[in-house]
Write a protein that holds these residues in place. Structure first.
Motif, PDB file in Angstrom:
ATOM      1  N   SER A  26      14.203   7.149  -4.136  1.00  0.00           N
ATOM      2  CA  SER A  26      13.348   6.613  -5.193  1.00  0.00           C
ATOM      3  C   SER A  26      13.618   5.125  -5.405  1.00  0.00           C
ATOM      4  O   SER A  26      12.686   4.350  -5.653  1.00  0.00           O
ATOM      5  CB  SER A  26      13.540   7.382  -6.496  1.00  0.00           C
ATOM      6  OG  SER A  26      14.837   7.184  -7.002  1.00  0.00           O
ATOM      7  N   ARG A  29      11.827   3.202  -2.686  1.00  0.00           N
ATOM      8  CA  ARG A  29      10.388   3.155  -2.972  1.00  0.00           C
ATOM      9  C   ARG A  29      10.078   2.140  -4.075  1.00  0.00           C
ATOM     10  O   ARG A  29       9.138   1.346  -3.962  1.00  0.00           O
ATOM     11  CB  ARG A  29       9.875   4.540  -3.378  1.00  0.00           C
ATOM     12  CG  ARG A  29       9.577   5.445  -2.217  1.00  0.00           C
ATOM     13  CD  ARG A  29       8.763   6.645  -2.628  1.00  0.00           C
ATOM     14  NE  ARG A  29       9.424   7.454  -3.640  1.00  0.00           N
ATOM     15  CZ  ARG A  29      10.173   8.511  -3.395  1.00  0.00           C
ATOM     16  NH1 ARG A  29      10.374   8.903  -2.145  1.00  0.00           N
ATOM     17  NH2 ARG A  29      10.722   9.191  -4.366  1.00  0.00           N
ATOM     18  N   THR A  30      10.875   2.153  -5.137  1.00  0.00           N
ATOM     19  CA  THR A  30      10.645   1.246  -6.255  1.00  0.00           C
ATOM     20  C   THR A  30      10.820  -0.204  -5.828  1.00  0.00           C
ATOM     21  O   THR A  30       9.965  -1.055  -6.126  1.00  0.00           O
ATOM     22  CB  THR A  30      11.620   1.572  -7.403  1.00  0.00           C
ATOM     23  OG1 THR A  30      11.436   2.923  -7.787  1.00  0.00           O
ATOM     24  CG2 THR A  30      11.372   0.670  -8.595  1.00  0.00           C
ATOM     25  N   THR A  32      10.633  -1.400  -2.845  1.00  0.00           N
ATOM     26  CA  THR A  32       9.590  -1.748  -1.883  1.00  0.00           C
ATOM     27  C   THR A  32       8.313  -2.148  -2.609  1.00  0.00           C
ATOM     28  O   THR A  32       7.667  -3.139  -2.247  1.00  0.00           O
ATOM     29  CB  THR A  32       9.313  -0.563  -0.938  1.00  0.00           C
ATOM     30  OG1 THR A  32      10.518  -0.249  -0.243  1.00  0.00           O
ATOM     31  CG2 THR A  32       8.234  -0.900   0.064  1.00  0.00           C
ATOM     32  N   LYS A  33       7.964  -1.401  -3.638  1.00  0.00           N
ATOM     33  CA  LYS A  33       6.769  -1.743  -4.415  1.00  0.00           C
ATOM     34  C   LYS A  33       6.929  -3.096  -5.093  1.00  0.00           C
ATOM     35  O   LYS A  33       5.981  -3.888  -5.140  1.00  0.00           O
ATOM     36  CB  LYS A  33       6.492  -0.660  -5.460  1.00  0.00           C
ATOM     37  CG  LYS A  33       5.979   0.633  -4.864  1.00  0.00           C
ATOM     38  CD  LYS A  33       5.820   1.697  -5.928  1.00  0.00           C
ATOM     39  CE  LYS A  33       5.498   3.038  -5.298  1.00  0.00           C
ATOM     40  NZ  LYS A  33       5.450   4.120  -6.289  1.00  0.00           N
ATOM     41  N   MET A  34       8.127  -3.362  -5.612  1.00  0.00           N
ATOM     42  CA  MET A  34       8.376  -4.660  -6.240  1.00  0.00           C
ATOM     43  C   MET A  34       8.286  -5.784  -5.211  1.00  0.00           C
ATOM     44  O   MET A  34       7.742  -6.856  -5.493  1.00  0.00           O
ATOM     45  CB  MET A  34       9.735  -4.651  -6.923  1.00  0.00           C
ATOM     46  CG  MET A  34       9.794  -3.705  -8.110  1.00  0.00           C
ATOM     47  SD  MET A  34      11.456  -3.411  -8.714  1.00  0.00           S
ATOM     48  CE  MET A  34      11.768  -4.904  -9.608  1.00  0.00           C
ATOM     49  N   LEU A  36       6.465  -5.751  -2.447  1.00  0.00           N
ATOM     50  CA  LEU A  36       5.057  -5.937  -2.091  1.00  0.00           C
ATOM     51  C   LEU A  36       4.303  -6.682  -3.193  1.00  0.00           C
ATOM     52  O   LEU A  36       3.414  -7.499  -2.906  1.00  0.00           O
ATOM     53  CB  LEU A  36       4.398  -4.585  -1.812  1.00  0.00           C
ATOM     54  CG  LEU A  36       4.936  -3.853  -0.583  1.00  0.00           C
ATOM     55  CD1 LEU A  36       4.321  -2.472  -0.468  1.00  0.00           C
ATOM     56  CD2 LEU A  36       4.691  -4.669   0.674  1.00  0.00           C
ATOM     57  N   LYS A  37       4.665  -6.434  -4.441  1.00  0.00           N
ATOM     58  CA  LYS A  37       4.046  -7.156  -5.549  1.00  0.00           C
ATOM     59  C   LYS A  37       4.414  -8.642  -5.485  1.00  0.00           C
ATOM     60  O   LYS A  37       3.559  -9.514  -5.673  1.00  0.00           O
ATOM     61  CB  LYS A  37       4.488  -6.554  -6.876  1.00  0.00           C
ATOM     62  CG  LYS A  37       3.641  -6.976  -8.049  1.00  0.00           C
ATOM     63  CD  LYS A  37       4.075  -6.280  -9.329  1.00  0.00           C
ATOM     64  CE  LYS A  37       3.640  -4.826  -9.287  1.00  0.00           C
ATOM     65  NZ  LYS A  37       3.906  -4.124 -10.552  1.00  0.00           N
ATOM     66  N   GLU A  40       2.382 -10.273  -2.776  1.00  0.00           N
ATOM     67  CA  GLU A  40       0.999 -10.553  -3.186  1.00  0.00           C
ATOM     68  C   GLU A  40       0.941 -11.812  -4.038  1.00  0.00           C
ATOM     69  O   GLU A  40       0.026 -12.627  -3.891  1.00  0.00           O
ATOM     70  CB  GLU A  40       0.414  -9.361  -3.955  1.00  0.00           C
ATOM     71  CG  GLU A  40       0.129  -8.163  -3.098  1.00  0.00           C
ATOM     72  CD  GLU A  40      -0.860  -8.457  -1.975  1.00  0.00           C
ATOM     73  OE1 GLU A  40      -1.857  -9.151  -2.219  1.00  0.00           O
ATOM     74  OE2 GLU A  40      -0.610  -7.981  -0.852  1.00  0.00           O
TER      75      GLU A  40
END
Length: 93
Positions: A26, A29-30, A32-34, A36-37, A40
């Motif tokens: 988890s 995953r967390t 990784t999302k940060m 990717l944000k 961007e």
């Protein structure tokens, strides 16, 4: 229900390992999302500080993936694939 002491011990060990695996998966995953944000944000702003922030986040993800791989949460090829995919996304940004 466990019928003997060794079965009870295995239940406890499995619970401990399950929580450890869940933490690493988890967290990866967390983060990784940060990452990717952050990526961007960098794509929009093209600010070197934003790219550096994304690179720092990437190093945190790498560290967690490597620790998970060391503790057999991730297979070594899975860890390499995850790291490669993230590095490619940073390179393409």
């Amino acid at each position: 229900m466990a019928n003997n002491a060794s079965a009870e011990k295995r239940i406890l060990i499995n619970k401990r390992n399950r929580l450890q695996n869940r933490f690493y998966k988890s967290s990866v995953r967390t983060l990784t999302k940060m990452f990717l944000k952050d990526l961007e944000v960098y794509k929009i702003s093209r600010d070197p500080n934003d790219k550096e922030k994304a690179q720092n986040r990437l190093s945190l993800v790498y560290s967690l993936i490597d620790k998970g791989s060391k503790r057999n949460v991730f297979h070594k090829n899975t860890a390499a694939r995850k790291k490669s995919k993230l590095a490619l996304q940073l390179k393409m940004a």
